[in-house]
Write an enzyme that holds these catalytic residues in place. Structure first.
Site, PDB file in Angstrom:
ATOM      1  N   CYS A 134      26.894  40.176  43.168  1.00  0.00           N
ATOM      2  CA  CYS A 134      26.291  40.860  42.014  1.00  0.00           C
ATOM      3  C   CYS A 134      25.627  42.156  42.470  1.00  0.00           C
ATOM      4  O   CYS A 134      24.503  42.461  42.100  1.00  0.00           O
ATOM      5  CB  CYS A 134      25.304  39.960  41.292  1.00  0.00           C
ATOM      6  SG  CYS A 134      26.075  38.532  40.561  1.00  0.00           S
ATOM      7  N   ASP A 174      11.744  42.342  41.408  1.00  0.00           N
ATOM      8  CA  ASP A 174      12.652  41.203  41.408  1.00  0.00           C
ATOM      9  C   ASP A 174      12.240  40.329  42.591  1.00  0.00           C
ATOM     10  O   ASP A 174      12.499  40.668  43.750  1.00  0.00           O
ATOM     11  CB  ASP A 174      14.098  41.694  41.544  1.00  0.00           C
ATOM     12  CG  ASP A 174      15.089  40.547  41.730  1.00  0.00           C
ATOM     13  OD1 ASP A 174      14.647  39.382  41.759  1.00  0.00           O
ATOM     14  OD2 ASP A 174      16.291  40.821  41.854  1.00  0.00           O
ATOM     15  N   GLN A 200      14.348  36.326  45.557  1.00  0.00           N
ATOM     16  CA  GLN A 200      14.615  35.864  46.922  1.00  0.00           C
ATOM     17  C   GLN A 200      13.325  35.739  47.726  1.00  0.00           C
ATOM     18  O   GLN A 200      13.348  35.195  48.823  1.00  0.00           O
ATOM     19  CB  GLN A 200      15.581  36.827  47.628  1.00  0.00           C
ATOM     20  CG  GLN A 200      16.943  36.962  46.975  1.00  0.00           C
ATOM     21  CD  GLN A 200      17.746  35.667  47.010  1.00  0.00           C
ATOM     22  OE1 GLN A 200      17.440  34.743  47.758  1.00  0.00           O
ATOM     23  NE2 GLN A 200      18.767  35.592  46.186  1.00  0.00           N
ATOM     24  N   HIS A 216      20.240  43.714  42.735  1.00  0.00           N
ATOM     25  CA  HIS A 216      21.144  42.785  42.063  1.00  0.00           C
ATOM     26  C   HIS A 216      21.424  43.358  40.662  1.00  0.00           C
ATOM     27  O   HIS A 216      20.588  44.049  40.096  1.00  0.00           O
ATOM     28  CB  HIS A 216      20.410  41.441  41.946  1.00  0.00           C
ATOM     29  CG  HIS A 216      21.240  40.298  41.443  1.00  0.00           C
ATOM     30  ND1 HIS A 216      21.536  40.128  40.112  1.00  0.00           N
ATOM     31  CD2 HIS A 216      21.822  39.257  42.085  1.00  0.00           C
ATOM     32  CE1 HIS A 216      22.256  39.021  39.964  1.00  0.00           C
ATOM     33  NE2 HIS A 216      22.450  38.479  41.149  1.00  0.00           N
ATOM     34  N   LYS A 237      16.279  28.706  42.473  1.00  0.00           N
ATOM     35  CA  LYS A 237      16.404  29.132  43.863  1.00  0.00           C
ATOM     36  C   LYS A 237      15.262  28.577  44.720  1.00  0.00           C
ATOM     37  O   LYS A 237      15.209  28.813  45.925  1.00  0.00           O
ATOM     38  CB  LYS A 237      16.394  30.660  43.950  1.00  0.00           C
ATOM     39  CG  LYS A 237      17.624  31.332  43.340  1.00  0.00           C
ATOM     40  CD  LYS A 237      17.596  32.810  43.650  1.00  0.00           C
ATOM     41  CE  LYS A 237      18.438  33.640  42.701  1.00  0.00           C
ATOM     42  NZ  LYS A 237      19.876  33.452  42.857  1.00  0.00           N
TER      43      LYS A 237
END
Lengths: 129, 420
Positions: free
Chosen positions: B376, B211, B214, B135, B237
């Site tokens: 993104c 990251d 998710q 991302h 999220k």
């Protein structure tokens, strides 16, 4: 915000026709003005080439890829501006472009519908310098 | 909803999901007169009443600034804020609550590492390694760090199936100070082997920055089992509010880092010409933080734990399996990303030559919310050679009948654009 309830109203036959068969598609050799820009939201990309005779738009071509709204809007725009004076095009308002487009556009899709005029005005501004 | 019955099952039953859906008032909305089918949780999830209520309760009953007031409601607020930190720490397997820094979102957490660790430790001649599937939030901060320090920026490639190509990894990591990568691709749904990547980084003498945006919402995460050095994720999220996220880092690394932002709340002693800084985590939380949002995130963690992350993950995979099978039967649909066994509940697709924004607009007219665009993730989209894709993502409140609505919407779009 505009509630464009029916997508049938948005994706009318003439919009899909301009999308599938864009008018004035392509590029010009040695254009008097040219510019290319994209809509970072969706990656739509449009290039406009302009030939100017005297103070009038003699010819205009556009190339690009993107959604039906951005490409159909650019196609309709090229038809509308051919033969107009540069000053007239420079003064063309967003509202006039949307009116010419003839469909109701929701706020999130405005940038798609207005990408063509933005690129065309940038090309003319660049030529003016 | 009973945590015990849910945790005992491999996924979630129809009854479980029906009870969960009652907790999400937004699911009663009817955009364009159609039931809301929310398939964009990878961008931002919806919020249960428990989260909304926890924030409401704070504002109604004990709002005050934290770590300052000596009065009762300030103590209550401070305790709730720190309790939220402890909940998050336990949820991701942190060694201590102090390792969890509250930030605005994952992007801020990644910038914090690039700024505070990167500027102190990265020099000209070093390398920073990222992957092609990042991302922008896990790419641009490293671009800037590379430009400012003169370090080289290298990329782990993505192969045609949407998996990381690790054949040259050791060469890429040679001389690297930082290896930054995502646990789960937000565009392709690819699940990366974080433990393996972190171990390879460590062996090469680089720190690993994950990251986890998710991953944390949709699968059990244990940062110590991952063996990474930093992990960043967003609250919004994972059923929490916007404006709150977490940067987890190993304590000895955080301890040695200078502040990112400065001001009140992060100091020890302030003189006119200089100051000394507070210990971790306060050193990285300058100014009044997002107190209500942190409390809301704590309530979101409670909710996810009550349902059970194993159950949520299993259920999401079950929905993904159904969606992939159903979509494979629809002509003109092209799915991007790896085979099912490397995936989680994120499906990127194109339908004929319909632009993603046109497809999303038509799906919206049926009440279906999907993401359309480059997610993104522009370099990856260029590699895939598509202008944009349409992405559907699933979460614990989605149902199999909602996938049917998605497919009916795709058929409607094909009808409008004259695609067989």
């Amino acid at each position: 915000m505009n509630d464009f309830g029916g997508v049938d109203d948005l994706y009318r036959d003439f919009i899909l026709d301009h999308y599938r068969h864009p008018r004035n598609a392509g590029t010009l050799e040695n254009p008097d003005a040219t510019f290319e820009d994209n809509n970072p939201l969706c990656g739509d990309r449009i290039r406009m080439d302009v030939r100017i005779a005297g103070d009038r738009i003699d010819d205009v071509r556009f190339a690009g890829r993107g959604c039906a709204i951005s490409q159909a809007s650019a196609s309709l725009l090229t038809e509308a501006v051919k033969g107009k004076t540069v000053a007239e095009v420079e003064q063309l308002s967003d509202e006039a472009v949307l009116e010419n487009l003839g469909i109701s556009i929701s706020a999130v899709r405005l940038k798609c519908a207005l990408l063509g005029i933005k690129v065309l005005k940038s090309a003319l501004a660049l030529k003016r310098g | 909803m009973s945590a015990r019955t849910l945790a005992a099952s491999p996924g979630l039953s129809d009854g479980d999901v029906a009870r969960i859906r009652v907790d999400f008032p937004i699911l009663l909305e009817r955009p364009h007169g159609k039931p809301l089918v929310f398939l964009d949780s990878a961008a931002s999830s919806q919020k249960p009443l428990q989260v909304i209520g926890a924030m409401d309760d704070y504002y109604r009953r004990y709002h005050a600034n934290i770590h300052r007031g000596v009065y009762h409601i300030s103590e209550l607020a401070t305790e709730a804020y720190e309790e939220a930190r402890r909940k998050v720490a336990r949820f991701i397997g942190a060694a201590s609550a102090a390792e969890c820094i509250f930030v605005r979102n994952a992007t801020e957490g990644l910038n914090l590492v690039a700024f505070a660790w990167g500027r102190r430790n990265v020099r000209r001649g070093d390398a920073i390694v990222v992957t092609e599937m990042e991302h922008h939030s896990n790419l641009v901060p490293w671009q800037v760090l590379a430009q400012e320090t003169g370090a080289a920026l290298r990329f782990v490639p993505v192969d045609d199936s949407g998996l990381l190509d690790l054949t040259q990894l050791d060469t890429l990591l040679d001389g690297a100070k930082i290896f930054a990568f995502t646990a789960v691709s937000n565009t392709l749904g690819t699940v990366n082997d974080v433990a393996l990547l972190a171990a390879r980084a460590r062996a090469a003498g680089a720190i690993s920055v994950v990251d986890a945006c998710q991953a944390v919402p949709r699968m059990p995460v244990d940062v110590q089992a991952w063996g990474c050095d930093f992990a960043s994720f967003s609250g919004h999220k994972m059923l929490g509010p916007t404006g709150i996220g977490v940067l987890w880092g190993r304590l000895e690394l955080l301890d040695a880092m200078p502040p990112f932002m400065t001001g009140g709340g992060m100091i020890n002693v302030v003189r006119l010409q200089s100051s000394t800084y507070a210990d971790v985590p306060a050193r990285f939380e300058a100014g009044t933080p997002a107190i209500a949002e942190a409390i809301g995130l704590g309530a979101a963690v409670d909710y996810l734990e009550a349902v059970g992350m194993d159950a949520i993950h299993a259920y999401e995979l079950a929905l993904t399996r159904i969606a992939l099978d159903r979509l494979a039967e629809v002509s003109a649909v092209k799915i991007y990303g790896p085979p099912f066994e490397h995936r989680t509940g994120v499906i990127s697709m194109t339908v004929g030559d319909i632009h993603a924004h046109d497809l999303a607009t038509i799906l919206d007219s049926e009440g279906v919310c999907v993401r359309a665009g480059h997610h993104c993730n522009q370099p990856l989209m260029e590699k895939l050679d598509v202008p944009a894709t349409t992405r559907a993502s699933f979460y614990l409140y989605n149902t199999a009948p909602e996938i049917d609505v998605l497919i009916r919407g795709i058929e409607k779009a094909k009808g409008i654009f004259g695609i067989a």
